[in-house]
Design a protein around this motif. Structure first.
Motif, mmCIF file in Angstrom:
data_model
loop_
_atom_site.group_PDB
_atom_site.id
_atom_site.type_symbol
_atom_site.label_atom_id
_atom_site.label_comp_id
_atom_site.label_asym_id
_atom_site.label_seq_id
_atom_site.Cartn_x
_atom_site.Cartn_y
_atom_site.Cartn_z
ATOM 1 N N ALA A 119 0.849 -1.185 0.000
ATOM 2 C CA ALA A 119 0.000 0.000 0.000
ATOM 3 C C ALA A 119 0.888 1.239 0.000
ATOM 4 C CB ALA A 119 -0.893 -0.001 1.226
ATOM 5 N N SER A 120 0.544 2.216 -0.812
ATOM 6 C CA SER A 120 1.324 3.460 -0.800
ATOM 7 C C SER A 120 0.389 4.652 -0.857
ATOM 8 C CB SER A 120 2.324 3.501 -1.959
ATOM 9 O OG SER A 120 1.651 3.494 -3.187
ATOM 10 N N GLN A 121 0.832 5.722 -0.247
ATOM 11 C CA GLN A 121 0.059 6.952 -0.177
ATOM 12 C C GLN A 121 0.993 8.117 -0.475
ATOM 13 O OE1 GLN A 121 -3.375 7.461 0.894
ATOM 14 N NE2 GLN A 121 -2.956 9.481 0.120
ATOM 15 N N VAL A 122 0.663 8.901 -1.484
ATOM 16 C CA VAL A 122 1.426 10.116 -1.785
ATOM 17 C C VAL A 122 0.853 11.242 -0.938
ATOM 18 C CG1 VAL A 122 2.066 11.796 -3.550
ATOM 19 C CG2 VAL A 122 1.931 9.360 -4.129
ATOM 20 N N ILE A 123 1.737 11.930 -0.246
ATOM 21 C CA ILE A 123 1.322 13.051 0.587
ATOM 22 C C ILE A 123 1.953 14.301 0.003
ATOM 23 C CG2 ILE A 123 1.283 13.997 2.922
ATOM 24 C CD1 ILE A 123 1.698 11.035 3.823
ATOM 25 N N ASP A 124 1.110 15.175 -0.480
ATOM 26 C CA ASP A 124 1.584 16.395 -1.122
ATOM 27 C C ASP A 124 2.332 17.288 -0.137
ATOM 28 O OD1 ASP A 124 0.545 15.764 -3.638
ATOM 29 O OD2 ASP A 124 -1.400 16.643 -3.161
ATOM 30 N N ALA A 125 3.123 18.187 -0.675
ATOM 31 C CA ALA A 125 3.881 19.139 0.134
ATOM 32 C C ALA A 125 2.933 19.906 1.048
ATOM 33 C CB ALA A 125 4.637 20.100 -0.768
ATOM 34 N N GLY A 126 3.290 19.976 2.327
ATOM 35 C CA GLY A 126 2.493 20.720 3.281
ATOM 36 C C GLY A 126 1.197 20.048 3.687
ATOM 37 N N ASP A 127 0.991 18.810 3.265
ATOM 38 C CA ASP A 127 -0.267 18.114 3.536
ATOM 39 C C ASP A 127 -0.044 17.021 4.574
ATOM 40 O OD1 ASP A 127 -2.959 17.668 3.244
ATOM 41 O OD2 ASP A 127 -2.865 17.117 1.128
ATOM 42 N N GLU A 128 -1.099 16.333 4.919
ATOM 43 C CA GLU A 128 -1.014 15.226 5.870
ATOM 44 C C GLU A 128 -2.018 14.159 5.480
ATOM 45 O OE1 GLU A 128 -3.219 16.638 9.744
ATOM 46 O OE2 GLU A 128 -1.906 18.230 9.005
ATOM 47 N N ALA A 129 -1.842 12.956 6.047
ATOM 48 C CA ALA A 129 -2.737 11.840 5.728
ATOM 49 C C ALA A 129 -2.864 10.920 6.923
ATOM 50 C CB ALA A 129 -2.201 11.058 4.531
ATOM 51 N N PHE A 130 -3.993 10.260 7.003
ATOM 52 C CA PHE A 130 -4.240 9.205 7.981
ATOM 53 C C PHE A 130 -4.295 7.888 7.223
ATOM 54 C CE2 PHE A 130 -5.915 12.936 10.089
ATOM 55 C CZ PHE A 130 -5.505 12.760 11.407
ATOM 56 N N ILE A 131 -3.520 6.901 7.681
ATOM 57 C CA ILE A 131 -3.457 5.604 7.015
ATOM 58 C C ILE A 131 -3.823 4.531 8.040
ATOM 59 C CG2 ILE A 131 -1.988 3.977 5.768
ATOM 60 C CD1 ILE A 131 -0.184 6.455 5.098
ATOM 61 N N PRO A 132 -4.931 3.786 7.817
ATOM 62 C CA PRO A 132 -5.288 2.715 8.755
ATOM 63 C C PRO A 132 -4.242 1.611 8.732
ATOM 64 C CG PRO A 132 -7.066 3.140 7.164
ATOM 65 C CD PRO A 132 -5.873 3.916 6.721
ATOM 66 N N LEU A 133 -3.884 1.115 9.895
ATOM 67 C CA LEU A 133 -2.891 0.040 10.004
ATOM 68 C C LEU A 133 -3.610 -1.262 10.373
ATOM 69 C CD1 LEU A 133 0.025 1.917 11.804
ATOM 70 C CD2 LEU A 133 -0.237 1.398 9.376
ATOM 71 N N ARG A 134 -4.250 -1.848 9.400
ATOM 72 C CA ARG A 134 -5.052 -3.064 9.591
ATOM 73 C C ARG A 134 -4.176 -4.313 9.625
ATOM 74 N NH1 ARG A 134 -9.847 -0.716 10.978
ATOM 75 N NH2 ARG A 134 -10.541 0.659 9.341
ATOM 76 N N SER A 135 -4.790 -5.433 9.947
ATOM 77 C CA SER A 135 -4.055 -6.691 10.097
ATOM 78 C C SER A 135 -3.441 -7.181 8.788
ATOM 79 C CB SER A 135 -4.960 -7.768 10.687
ATOM 80 O OG SER A 135 -6.049 -8.032 9.830
ATOM 81 N N VAL A 136 -3.905 -6.706 7.642
ATOM 82 C CA VAL A 136 -3.324 -7.112 6.358
ATOM 83 C C VAL A 136 -1.844 -6.721 6.275
ATOM 84 C CG1 VAL A 136 -3.952 -4.998 5.103
ATOM 85 C CG2 VAL A 136 -3.728 -7.162 3.862
#
Length: 107
Positions: free
Chosen positions: A64-81
Motif C-alpha cells: 500500500a502506498s500513499q502520496v502526501i503532497d507538500a504541506g499536507d497530511e494523511a491518515f493511514i489505517p494500520l489493519r491486520s493485512v
C-alpha cells in the motif's frame, strides 16, 4: 528504523507527540483501531509505503502506498493485512525531510 508506539486517544481527545520519520523506515502496531498520521512539512511530495506481506491464491498482494503532497497530511489505517513476521507493520518513506509521524489508537 524506529519502533513506533500507539498513542491511545481518549474520548476527550489527544494532543499527539510526533516523531521524525526514520530514513530506514519505521514499524508500528496494527489493529482495527490504529492509524498512522503522517505530516509532510517538506516543499516536495513524499510517498509512504506500508508492506503487505500476504498472498492471495499464491499471488503477492501489492504494498500500500500513499502520496502526501507538500504541506499536507494523511491518515493511514494500520489493519491486520499489514502484519509482518514480527506482528507489526513495516513502513517506508521515499524521503524523510520534514516528515513527522504519530501512531494513534482510536477510542
Amino acid at each position: 528504523m524506529a519502533d513506533l508506539s500507539a498513542q491511545r486517544m481518549t474520548l476527550g481527545g489527544l494532543q499527539p507527540t510526533y516523531a521524525a520519520a526514520a530514513g530506514g523506515g519505521d514499524t508500528a502496531p496494527i489493529g482495527n483501531d490504529i492509524v498512522l498520521h503522517v505530516k509532510n512539512g517538506d516543499a516536495s511530495p513524499h510517498t509512504v509505503t506500508i508492506a503487505t506481506p500476504g498472498t492471495v491464491g499464491g499471488l503477492a498482494v501489492a504494498d500500500a502506498s500513499q502520496v502526501i503532497d507538500a504541506g499536507d497530511e494523511a491518515f493511514i489505517p494500520l489493519r491486520s493485512v499489514y502484519r509482518g513476521p514480527d506482528g507489526r507493520a513495516a513502513i517506508s518513506y521515499d524521503g524523510v525531510t520534514s516528515v513527522t509521524v504519530a501512531v494513534l489508537q482510536l477510542p
